[in-house]
Design an enzyme around this catalytic site. Sequence first.
Site, PDB file in Angstrom:
ATOM      1  N   HIS A  40       0.854  -1.195   0.000  1.00  0.00           N
ATOM      2  CA  HIS A  40       0.000   0.000   0.000  1.00  0.00           C
ATOM      3  C   HIS A  40       0.888   1.244   0.000  1.00  0.00           C
ATOM      4  CE1 HIS A  40       1.054  -0.424   4.247  1.00  0.00           C
ATOM      5  NE2 HIS A  40       0.886   0.884   4.322  1.00  0.00           N
ATOM      6  N   HIS A 122       5.533   6.349  -0.971  1.00  0.00           N
ATOM      7  CA  HIS A 122       6.279   5.133  -1.324  1.00  0.00           C
ATOM      8  C   HIS A 122       5.478   3.904  -0.927  1.00  0.00           C
ATOM      9  CE1 HIS A 122       7.214   5.642   2.929  1.00  0.00           C
ATOM     10  NE2 HIS A 122       7.427   4.320   2.949  1.00  0.00           N
TER      11      HIS A 122
END
Length: 170
Positions: A40, A122
């Site tokens: 995620h 990220h």
Amino acid sequence: MSERWFFALWPDEAVRDAVAARIPALLPVGARATHPSDLHLTLAFLGPLASDVLGCAERAADRIRAAAFDLEIDRVGHFARARVLWCAPASPPDALPALVADLQEQLSTCGLAADPRPYRPHITLARKAAAAPVSEWPTPIRWSVRELVLAAGYGGPGPRYRVRRRWTLI
């Protein structure tokens, strides 16, 4: 261990599988790969929350009116201090930091302060990773972001995260 709550972008199956397929070739010796179901992109980390604050955070997300957008995951790198191997967009679209700012503003009404560090989008690929240089992927992974989620982290083996609720981006 108590639940650690966060808002995130959760990839669909095709994006998740494309990212997960690249991890083995990047994995340094001794690193612990992220479970594919746990991949995620965090928008806001909240930590452990009392039930009333959790309810407030959900109502805050109800007020978000962000547009859907596309991400191009095209680089891989390493956070040395945290020993994290990651992938990310080299040039995030303006919609991503705008969504984070809107979410942080809404969450502030619940007494939840924004992280003072600059936002660095990220996806964590592995933990306990030795140094790796930042580099571009020859073939980017395209992700059509259509929702944000509220999820919680739990201890133990992967998958370690569970999605509680989803909000569609317009």
